[in-house]
Design an enzyme around this catalytic site. Structure first.
Site, PDB file in Angstrom:
ATOM      1  N   SER A  31       0.839  -1.210   0.000  1.00 28.22           N
ATOM      2  CA  SER A  31       0.000   0.000   0.000  1.00 28.22           C
ATOM      3  C   SER A  31       0.871   1.256   0.000  1.00 28.22           C
ATOM      4  O   SER A  31       0.587   2.227  -0.721  1.00 28.22           O
ATOM      5  CB  SER A  31      -0.877   0.026   1.254  1.00 28.22           C
ATOM      6  OG  SER A  31      -1.799  -1.020   1.229  1.00 28.22           O
ATOM      7  N   GLY A 103      -6.014  -3.986  -7.655  1.00 26.55           N
ATOM      8  CA  GLY A 103      -7.197  -3.178  -7.374  1.00 26.55           C
ATOM      9  C   GLY A 103      -6.814  -1.837  -6.772  1.00 26.55           C
ATOM     10  O   GLY A 103      -7.431  -0.804  -7.074  1.00 26.55           O
ATOM     11  N   ARG A 131     -13.608  -7.111 -10.834  1.00 24.36           N
ATOM     12  CA  ARG A 131     -13.770  -6.459  -9.512  1.00 24.36           C
ATOM     13  C   ARG A 131     -14.619  -5.191  -9.598  1.00 24.36           C
ATOM     14  O   ARG A 131     -14.605  -4.473 -10.593  1.00 24.36           O
ATOM     15  CB  ARG A 131     -12.383  -6.205  -8.897  1.00 24.36           C
ATOM     16  CG  ARG A 131     -11.680  -7.542  -8.674  1.00 24.36           C
ATOM     17  CD  ARG A 131     -10.353  -7.403  -8.013  1.00 24.36           C
ATOM     18  NE  ARG A 131     -10.466  -6.846  -6.664  1.00 24.36           N
ATOM     19  CZ  ARG A 131      -9.413  -6.538  -5.918  1.00 24.36           C
ATOM     20  NH1 ARG A 131      -8.193  -6.727  -6.378  1.00 24.36           N
ATOM     21  NH2 ARG A 131      -9.581  -6.049  -4.707  1.00 24.36           N
ATOM     22  N   ASP A 325      -6.757  -8.073   4.710  1.00 18.21           N
ATOM     23  CA  ASP A 325      -5.979  -8.909   3.787  1.00 18.21           C
ATOM     24  C   ASP A 325      -5.462 -10.186   4.444  1.00 18.21           C
ATOM     25  O   ASP A 325      -4.890 -11.045   3.773  1.00 18.21           O
ATOM     26  CB  ASP A 325      -4.807  -8.099   3.218  1.00 18.21           C
ATOM     27  CG  ASP A 325      -5.298  -6.998   2.280  1.00 18.21           C
ATOM     28  OD1 ASP A 325      -6.444  -7.104   1.778  1.00 18.21           O
ATOM     29  OD2 ASP A 325      -4.548  -6.036   2.059  1.00 18.21           O
ATOM     30  N   ARG A 397      -2.608 -14.267  -1.936  1.00 18.05           N
ATOM     31  CA  ARG A 397      -2.672 -14.479  -0.472  1.00 18.05           C
ATOM     32  C   ARG A 397      -3.235 -15.862  -0.137  1.00 18.05           C
ATOM     33  O   ARG A 397      -2.863 -16.462   0.864  1.00 18.05           O
ATOM     34  CB  ARG A 397      -3.480 -13.375   0.185  1.00 18.05           C
ATOM     35  CG  ARG A 397      -2.836 -11.999  -0.010  1.00 18.05           C
ATOM     36  CD  ARG A 397      -3.282 -11.003   1.036  1.00 18.05           C
ATOM     37  NE  ARG A 397      -3.030  -9.641   0.582  1.00 18.05           N
ATOM     38  CZ  ARG A 397      -1.848  -9.023   0.635  1.00 18.05           C
ATOM     39  NH1 ARG A 397      -0.805  -9.644   1.125  1.00 18.05           N
ATOM     40  NH2 ARG A 397      -1.721  -7.777   0.203  1.00 18.05           N
TER      41      ARG A 397
HETATM   42  C1  S3P Z   1      -5.622  -1.305   0.217  1.00 16.18           C
HETATM   43  C2  S3P Z   1      -6.853  -1.334   0.824  1.00 16.18           C
HETATM   44  C3  S3P Z   1      -7.616  -2.566   1.081  1.00 16.18           C
HETATM   45  C4  S3P Z   1      -6.765  -3.812   0.917  1.00 16.18           C
HETATM   46  C5  S3P Z   1      -5.865  -3.752  -0.273  1.00 16.18           C
HETATM   47  C6  S3P Z   1      -4.944  -2.547  -0.199  1.00 16.18           C
HETATM   48  C7  S3P Z   1      -4.964  -0.009  -0.001  1.00 16.18           C
HETATM   49  O1  S3P Z   1      -8.699  -2.631   0.162  1.00 16.18           O
HETATM   50  O2  S3P Z   1      -7.575  -4.956   0.848  1.00 16.18           O
HETATM   51  O3  S3P Z   1      -5.062  -4.929  -0.365  1.00 16.18           O
HETATM   52  O4  S3P Z   1      -3.756   0.005  -0.288  1.00 16.18           O
HETATM   53  O5  S3P Z   1      -5.640   1.018   0.134  1.00 16.18           O
HETATM   54  P1  S3P Z   1     -10.091  -1.889   0.505  1.00 16.18           P
HETATM   55  O6  S3P Z   1      -9.754  -0.606   1.072  1.00 16.18           O
HETATM   56  O7  S3P Z   1     -10.822  -1.755  -0.779  1.00 16.18           O
HETATM   57  O8  S3P Z   1     -10.772  -2.833   1.452  1.00 16.18           O
END
Ligand code: S3P
Length: 444
Positions: A31, A103, A131, A325, A397
């Protein structure tokens, strides 16, 4: 994407072992690495990123930023220099921006690109194309953005040159990606943008904006950003990814002997749900060298884990967002624990890189575990884990969670479709081997 290394690992074969031990340095936080590239590009001046995660997801972000005219040098695998072009310096990409499996990259870019003067298209791999994207498109349209989805899914087609206005938006789902997309668009809006989160979500965007000299304001669950400022280049130290460390926290807990020391792990309080869950299950974890994070914007520490007998618990709704996660690992911990575990309030898991509830349930069932799948979670009865063959459905994962399960299974486990481990944890199999796990990677 030329910048990406093709990966050969396609399946894992694990064999049970009794002991895992040693020191582990997990790769940089995913992130934070994405955000460092995006904010570094929008800053004035040169940003240096240390501890960068050179995994496929972040390399997709890096390639996209380069495609918009930003000079980025990756002088070492984990060191990146970005010559920021300022908030208004990005250039139109010549072709669609490919986010691969990520995503996070797609949703954050949706916000960032909504504020640009040029048109863009964001595409991704087969998993990403499934997604949901209306969760970002809807609030961005409320701000004035022109975004088209394909019946709510990617690709995203964004028409540039729109003037955006700040909004106050209460998110229907607790999502850091949606929050971040709105805040990034808010940099280009007239008027204040406020996002209200129904539950705490990771706050790396807010922390990093402050590192770049652009603080947001938080009052309870409301985060606000006032437009009109600029970002100043920064030096970013990316901590090790707690989501990657989590695999070894469980490995060290379920082994019969040994001790693992995980160094330089990010301990942002909006990410530490898994620590609380496995502690509640009886895990023996100790955190040392804990920093406040004032200097780097993110807390870090060393975690020492020793074997422990795990017991089943109720993982209720409020524990889920802070461990979002790591829930696949909670499924594995539950299967190896004494008694029953109930996971609820986790329906968001159905919208990750795979439908993680159904893929984990199918995998555990194939290994002889009694599991009842529910729309928002599962009821899992701990029991002996047999060997067998499971399909990770291309979810990094899930693949790594079952690799860890292999430590305590009664026979080898073959895990199919594991190439995407390279999206978040390049070198996972090597690290696993170094601490004594038996994990073979086959190219099939
Ligand atoms: C993330 C937010 C999470 C997480 C993803 C990384 C991010 O998703 O599951 O792996 O970096 O902001 P959501 O915020 O959509 O739940």
């Amino acid at each position: 994407m030329n910048e990406m290394q093709p990966t050969l690992q396609k399946s894992f074969l694990t064999r049970p072992v009794e002991q895992v031990s040693g020191q582990v340095q997990v790769p940089g936080d995913k992130s934070i690495s994405h955000r460092a590239l995006m904010l570094g590009a929008l800053a004035d001046g040169r940003t240096e990123v240390h501890g960068f995660l050179s995994g496929e997801d972040c390399l997709a972000t890096l390639a996209a930023v380069r495609k918009m005219g930003v000079n980025i040098v990756q002088s070492e695998t984990t060191t990146v220099q970005i010559d920021g072009v300022g908030l208004h310096g990005l250039q139109a990409p010549a072709s669609p921006l490919d986010m691969g499996n990520s995503g996070t990259a797609m949703r954050l870019f949706a916000g960032l690109l909504s504020g640009q003067a040029f048109d863009s298209e964001i595409i991704g791999d087969a998993s990403l194309l499934q997604r949901p994207m209306e969760r970002v498109a809807t609030p961005l349209r409320k701000m004035g953005a022109a975004i088209e989805t394909n019946a709510g899914r990617p690709p995203l087609i964004i028409t540039g040159g729109r003037s955006l206005s700040g909004i106050e938006y209460e998110m229907p789902v607790a999502s850091a990606q949606v929050k971040s997309a709105i805040l990034l668009a808010g940099l280009y809006a007239t008027g204040q943008t406020t996002v209200i989160e129904p539950a705490v979500t990771r706050d790396h965007t807010e922390r990093m904006l402050a590192q770049f000299g652009y603080p947001t304001q938080r009052v309870g669950g409301r985060v606000s950003l006032i437009p009109g400022g600029s970002l100043t280049s920064a030096r970013i130290e990316v901590p090790g990814d707690l989501s990657s460390a989590a695999f070894f926290l469980l490995a060290g807990s379920i082994a019969e002997r040994g001790e693992l020391v995980l160094k330089n792990v990010g301990l942002n309080p909006s990410r530490t749900g898994f620590l609380n869950i496995i502690k509640k299950m009886g895990a023996n974890l100790k955190i040392i060298d804990h920093t406040s994070g004032e200097a780097t914007g993110e807390r870090i520490g060393t975690i020492i884990v020793k074997p422990a007998r795990l017991r089943g618990i109720d993982v209720s709704k409020e524990l889920v967002p802070l461990a979002i996660d790591e829930i696949p690992l909670v499924f594995i911990a539950a299967a190896l624990a004494e008694g029953q575990t109930v996971i609820s309030g986790a329906e968001e898991l159905r919208h990750k890189e795979s439908d993680r509830i159904s893929v984990m349930a199918a995998g555990l069932r194939a290994l002889g575990i009694k599991i009842e799948e529910r729309p928002d979670g599962a009821v899992i009865k701990g029991g002996p884990l047999s060997g067998g063959k499971i399909d990770s459905a291309g979810d990094h994962r899930v693949a790594m969670a079952f690799a860890v399960a292999g430590i305590s299974a009664q026979a080898p486990i073959r895990i199919l479709d594991t190439a995407n481990v390279a999206t978040s944890f390049p070198g996972f199999a090597d690290t696993a081997g170094r601490i004594g796990m038996s994990l073979e990677v086959a190219d099939d």
